[in-house]
Design a protein around this motif. Sequence first.
Motif, PDB file in Angstrom:
ATOM      1  N   MET A  79       0.780  -1.179   0.036  1.00 56.70           N
ATOM      2  CA  MET A  79       0.126   0.041   0.071  1.00 56.70           C
ATOM      3  C   MET A  79       0.950   1.017   0.018  1.00 56.70           C
ATOM      4  SD  MET A  79      -2.788   1.193   2.979  1.00 56.70           S
ATOM      5  CE  MET A  79      -1.489   0.839   4.175  1.00 56.70           C
ATOM      6  N   ILE A  80       0.474   2.289  -0.814  1.00 56.99           N
ATOM      7  CA  ILE A  80       1.218   3.574  -0.809  1.00 56.99           C
ATOM      8  C   ILE A  80       0.301   4.760  -0.431  1.00 56.99           C
ATOM      9  CG2 ILE A  80       1.190   3.767  -3.241  1.00 56.99           C
ATOM     10  CD1 ILE A  80       4.090   4.724  -3.369  1.00 56.99           C
ATOM     11  N   LYS A  81       0.847   5.613   0.433  1.00 61.81           N
ATOM     12  CA  LYS A  81       0.154   6.686   0.621  1.00 61.81           C
ATOM     13  C   LYS A  81       1.102   7.901   0.369  1.00 61.81           C
ATOM     14  CE  LYS A  81      -0.531   5.576   5.105  1.00 61.81           C
ATOM     15  NZ  LYS A  81      -1.091   5.477   6.374  1.00 61.81           N
ATOM     16  N   PHE A  82       0.240   8.954  -0.186  1.00 56.73           N
ATOM     17  CA  PHE A  82       0.917  10.091  -0.364  1.00 56.73           C
ATOM     18  C   PHE A  82       0.441  11.321   0.379  1.00 56.73           C
ATOM     19  CE2 PHE A  82       1.573   7.758  -4.068  1.00 56.73           C
ATOM     20  CZ  PHE A  82       2.894   8.054  -4.634  1.00 56.73           C
ATOM     21  N   SER A  83       1.273  12.355   0.572  1.00 59.29           N
ATOM     22  CA  SER A  83       0.869  13.521   1.495  1.00 59.29           C
ATOM     23  C   SER A  83       1.943  14.599   1.140  1.00 59.29           C
ATOM     24  CB  SER A  83       1.079  13.110   2.967  1.00 59.29           C
ATOM     25  OG  SER A  83       0.656  14.401   3.661  1.00 59.29           O
ATOM     26  N   ALA A  84       1.264  15.894   1.070  1.00 59.96           N
ATOM     27  CA  ALA A  84       2.043  17.273   0.819  1.00 59.96           C
ATOM     28  C   ALA A  84       2.457  17.744   2.042  1.00 59.96           C
ATOM     29  CB  ALA A  84       1.170  18.355   0.129  1.00 59.96           C
ATOM     30  N   PHE A  85       2.268  17.074   3.115  1.00 62.36           N
ATOM     31  CA  PHE A  85       2.625  17.603   4.414  1.00 62.36           C
ATOM     32  C   PHE A  85       4.100  17.413   4.701  1.00 62.36           C
ATOM     33  CE2 PHE A  85      -1.933  17.648   5.107  1.00 62.36           C
ATOM     34  CZ  PHE A  85      -2.216  18.991   5.439  1.00 62.36           C
ATOM     35  N   PRO A  86       5.098  18.054   5.149  1.00 66.48           N
ATOM     36  CA  PRO A  86       6.260  17.585   5.471  1.00 66.48           C
ATOM     37  C   PRO A  86       6.401  16.883   6.714  1.00 66.48           C
ATOM     38  CG  PRO A  86       6.122  20.121   5.674  1.00 66.48           C
ATOM     39  CD  PRO A  86       4.791  19.635   5.508  1.00 66.48           C
ATOM     40  N   PRO A 130       0.155  -2.886  10.316  1.00 63.93           N
ATOM     41  CA  PRO A 130       0.762  -2.743   9.086  1.00 63.93           C
ATOM     42  C   PRO A 130       2.320  -2.478   8.977  1.00 63.93           C
ATOM     43  CG  PRO A 130      -1.045  -1.771   8.890  1.00 63.93           C
ATOM     44  CD  PRO A 130      -0.994  -2.134  10.449  1.00 63.93           C
ATOM     45  N   LYS A 131       3.237  -3.156   8.595  1.00 61.77           N
ATOM     46  CA  LYS A 131       4.557  -2.812   8.780  1.00 61.77           C
ATOM     47  C   LYS A 131       5.051  -1.886   7.682  1.00 61.77           C
ATOM     48  CE  LYS A 131       9.156  -4.692   8.281  1.00 61.77           C
ATOM     49  NZ  LYS A 131      10.132  -5.888   7.907  1.00 61.77           N
ATOM     50  N   CYS A 132       5.767  -0.813   8.275  1.00 63.23           N
ATOM     51  CA  CYS A 132       6.049   0.204   7.354  1.00 63.23           C
ATOM     52  C   CYS A 132       7.393  -0.115   6.420  1.00 63.23           C
ATOM     53  CB  CYS A 132       6.515   1.504   8.238  1.00 63.23           C
ATOM     54  SG  CYS A 132       7.014   2.844   6.841  1.00 63.23           S
ATOM     55  N   ILE A 133       7.464  -0.182   5.244  1.00 62.85           N
ATOM     56  CA  ILE A 133       8.453  -0.784   4.566  1.00 62.85           C
ATOM     57  C   ILE A 133       9.395   0.349   4.022  1.00 62.85           C
ATOM     58  CG2 ILE A 133       9.133  -1.646   2.146  1.00 62.85           C
ATOM     59  CD1 ILE A 133       6.596  -3.235   2.210  1.00 62.85           C
ATOM     60  N   ALA A 134       8.949   1.720   3.767  1.00 61.26           N
ATOM     61  CA  ALA A 134       9.752   2.762   3.283  1.00 61.26           C
ATOM     62  C   ALA A 134       9.009   4.094   3.426  1.00 61.26           C
ATOM     63  CB  ALA A 134      10.276   2.489   2.155  1.00 61.26           C
ATOM     64  N   THR A 135       9.846   5.169   3.645  1.00 63.53           N
ATOM     65  CA  THR A 135       9.107   6.559   3.312  1.00 63.53           C
ATOM     66  C   THR A 135      10.076   7.380   2.447  1.00 63.53           C
ATOM     67  OG1 THR A 135      10.463   7.130   5.575  1.00 63.53           O
ATOM     68  CG2 THR A 135       7.794   6.484   5.668  1.00 63.53           C
ATOM     69  N   GLY A 136       9.611   8.621   2.066  1.00 63.54           N
ATOM     70  CA  GLY A 136      10.606   8.999   1.284  1.00 63.54           C
ATOM     71  C   GLY A 136       9.723  10.329   0.563  1.00 63.54           C
ATOM     72  N   LYS A 137      10.368  11.136  -0.421  1.00 62.32           N
ATOM     73  CA  LYS A 137       9.753  12.116  -0.831  1.00 62.32           C
ATOM     74  C   LYS A 137      10.118  11.968  -2.555  1.00 62.32           C
ATOM     75  CE  LYS A 137      10.058  16.978  -0.309  1.00 62.32           C
ATOM     76  NZ  LYS A 137       8.702  17.404   0.350  1.00 62.32           N
ATOM     77  N   TYR A 138       9.053  12.209  -3.325  1.00 69.20           N
ATOM     78  CA  TYR A 138       9.024  12.360  -4.744  1.00 69.20           C
ATOM     79  C   TYR A 138       8.297  13.727  -5.090  1.00 69.20           C
ATOM     80  CZ  TYR A 138       7.885  11.434  -9.546  1.00 69.20           C
ATOM     81  OH  TYR A 138       7.944  11.471 -10.880  1.00 69.20           O
ATOM     82  N   ASN A 170       6.982  16.954  -4.740  1.00 66.60           N
ATOM     83  CA  ASN A 170       6.671  17.670  -3.604  1.00 66.60           C
ATOM     84  C   ASN A 170       5.822  16.934  -2.817  1.00 66.60           C
ATOM     85  OD1 ASN A 170       7.756  20.156  -4.601  1.00 66.60           O
ATOM     86  ND2 ASN A 170       6.209  20.811  -5.563  1.00 66.60           N
ATOM     87  N   TRP A 171       5.791  15.813  -3.008  1.00 60.98           N
ATOM     88  CA  TRP A 171       4.874  14.680  -2.240  1.00 60.98           C
ATOM     89  C   TRP A 171       5.911  13.931  -0.978  1.00 60.98           C
ATOM     90  CZ3 TRP A 171      -0.019  15.261  -2.378  1.00 60.98           C
ATOM     91  CH2 TRP A 171      -0.374  15.989  -3.326  1.00 60.98           C
ATOM     92  N   ASN A 172       5.363  13.767  -0.104  1.00 61.60           N
ATOM     93  CA  ASN A 172       5.884  12.516   0.781  1.00 61.60           C
ATOM     94  C   ASN A 172       5.097  11.179   0.694  1.00 61.60           C
ATOM     95  OD1 ASN A 172       7.925  14.304   2.465  1.00 61.60           O
ATOM     96  ND2 ASN A 172       6.007  15.426   2.999  1.00 61.60           N
ATOM     97  N   TYR A 173       5.835  10.114   0.867  1.00 63.42           N
ATOM     98  CA  TYR A 173       5.030   9.059   0.640  1.00 63.42           C
ATOM     99  C   TYR A 173       5.496   7.934   1.464  1.00 63.42           C
ATOM    100  CZ  TYR A 173       9.408   7.238  -1.512  1.00 63.42           C
ATOM    101  OH  TYR A 173      10.816   6.646  -1.891  1.00 63.42           O
ATOM    102  N   GLN A 174       4.622   6.942   1.814  1.00 66.45           N
ATOM    103  CA  GLN A 174       4.800   5.811   2.697  1.00 66.45           C
ATOM    104  C   GLN A 174       4.442   4.359   2.236  1.00 66.45           C
ATOM    105  OE1 GLN A 174       2.192   5.047   6.047  1.00 66.45           O
ATOM    106  NE2 GLN A 174       4.255   4.580   7.232  1.00 66.45           N
ATOM    107  N   ILE A 175       5.300   3.540   1.936  1.00 64.35           N
ATOM    108  CA  ILE A 175       4.829   2.270   1.536  1.00 64.35           C
ATOM    109  C   ILE A 175       4.836   1.155   2.660  1.00 64.35           C
ATOM    110  CG2 ILE A 175       5.650   0.439   0.172  1.00 64.35           C
ATOM    111  CD1 ILE A 175       7.286   2.393  -1.645  1.00 64.35           C
TER     112      ILE A 175
END
Length: 111
Positions: A1-8, A29-37, A39-44
Amino acid sequence: MIKFSAFPDAYETEQFVAHLLTSQGVIYPKCIATGKYENWNYQIAVKVEGQQIANETKEQKEYLLPMLLPELMKMNLVSVDHTSGYGWLDGTGNGMSSSWHEFILDTFKEE
């Protein structure tokens, strides 16, 4: 599952909570990765199978409750000794208010 947010730093707190709970045996749910693409922050995160219990029938809820209670009890026993504060958490797991009283008053101010 991937989520996106504009919030820092949108997913720092969620990553902290995921690690805190799963390291103490709570299903989350286990967090696999977070990052930035751009202007978007994401979490997998790992997608957990199932449905929201709120959407189940009364009979199904009554059937599921005995299985749910042990997990809720585990959550109640999670050690938070290395954190401080109350209310909404920052990315390090510390509450943003110095007391429950302060948190409740601030919450009502927002409304």
